[in-house]
Write an enzyme that holds these catalytic residues in place. Structure first.
Site: not given
Length: 329
Positions: A62, A66-67, A72, A96, A194, A247, A250, A255
């Site tokens: 993540r 986000h970076d 960039g 963040n 996610h 998720d 899981s 997956d």
């Protein structure tokens, strides 16, 4: 035979160079001569420590995303402040504030500074740690060409504007991804991250209690799932402490189950749910589900490498920060 004028050849050559210059400077094994063991140092540290806190793998992924979406892939998200702005930095922006792992990255940076002072950028460290931590916890491998340099500007306002929010509609997502050179396939694949990780109630509680100011739940969210979240997770809309799996059942396994949940209208965020409202992205999701996990891994890897090239600083642009949280004095 058609003849291209001399001037046309010059213009063509300049455009070709401009289009390939970033790719030419980002390369596999960039540190082969300047710091030959750089990537092994990163990988060894990750392999040794990530299993003590495997949930950090999702946080690093993540953080990397986000970076790259703000100025960039230049590690500006790691800065405590900006050298040229009195504004709060990216890491203090709402998207963040729940990210962890900054100390982990600082320890990797310290090892590399001891071995090769002033050589390996924080931007490359973040990209490598994100990849290596995902691989170490059972996720896909992707190529990480290196040679990025670090930015010196970090602005909260830019993070708030550029990071796709969890309440984004489809049009907003498409535009924000396109602005970074990413297409709808990249949107679907990168959203697949996610499949691991967690969220907190304020990121989606409007879908449970007051969707679009109606005082009712989001009708696009499966009613049974929404009721379960209200009863067992987000008993109040502003609960900032309860952990909610993106998720369910899981979240520790990289997956395809995230995509299966989307089709059941159980995507946690609005930005998840809208992926099944567009025929192109819905078709891509169905294609992924009809294939294998290996196919998903391969396609996810392509999108991650593409993300890793977004607006990178190379050559003499930016700097190699001595400490990832601070611009060199």
């Amino acid at each position: 035979m058609r003849v291209i004028g001399y001037f046309g050849l010059i213009i063509f050559g300049v455009l070709a160079f401009m289009g390939s210059s970033t790719e030419a400077q980002l390369q596999m094994g960039f540190y082969a001569k300047s710091c030959p063991k750089a990537e092994k140092i990163v990988q060894d540290f990750v392999n040794k420590h990530i299993h003590n806190a495997p949930s950090l793998a999702a946080s690093f992924l993540r953080l990397n995303f986000h970076d790259c979406f703000v100025r960039g892939c230049d590690a500006s998200v790691l800065l405590n402040s900006s050298s040229s702005s009195g504004e709060q930095p990216e890491k203090e922006a709402i998207p963040n504030q729940t990210i962890r792992g900054f100390d982990f990255l600082d320890r990797v940076k310290s090892l590399l500074e001891d071995k090769c002072p002033g050589i390996v950028s924080c931007a490359d460290i973040l990209a490598l740690v994100a990849r290596d931590s995902i691989v170490a916890t059972g996720g896909p491998f992707w190529r990480v060409p290196t040679g990025r340099r670090d930015g010196v500007i970090s602005r909260l306002s830019e993070a708030m504007a550029d990071i796709p929010p969890p309440f984004a509609n489809f049009s907003t997502l498409q535009t924000q991804f396109a602005d970074k050179g990413l297409d709808l396939k990249d949107l679907v694949l990168l959203s697949g991250a996610h499949t691991i990780g967690i969220s907190h109630c304020p990121a989606f509680s409007d879908r449970l209690y007051n969707f679009s100011g109606t005082g009712e739940p989001d009708p696009s969210l499966d009613s049974e799932y929404a009721a379960n979240l209200r009863a067992n997770k987000c008993r109040t809309p502003d609960d900032r402490t309860t952990i909610v799996e993106m998720d369910p059942g899981s979240r520790k396994t990289f997956d395809l189950s995230y995509y299966s949940l989307l089709l059941k209208r159980r995507g946690l965020f609005e930005s998840d749910a809208v992926l099944i409202t567009d025929p192109v992205t819905l078709s891509l999701i169905n294609q992924l589900l009809s294939g294998s996990v290996d196919d998903f891994f391969a396609q996810f890897a392509n999108s991650m490498e593409k993300l890793g090239r977004v607006d990178v600083k190379t050559g003499t642009d930016g700097q190699i920060r001595k400490h990832c949280a601070v611009v060199n004095s």
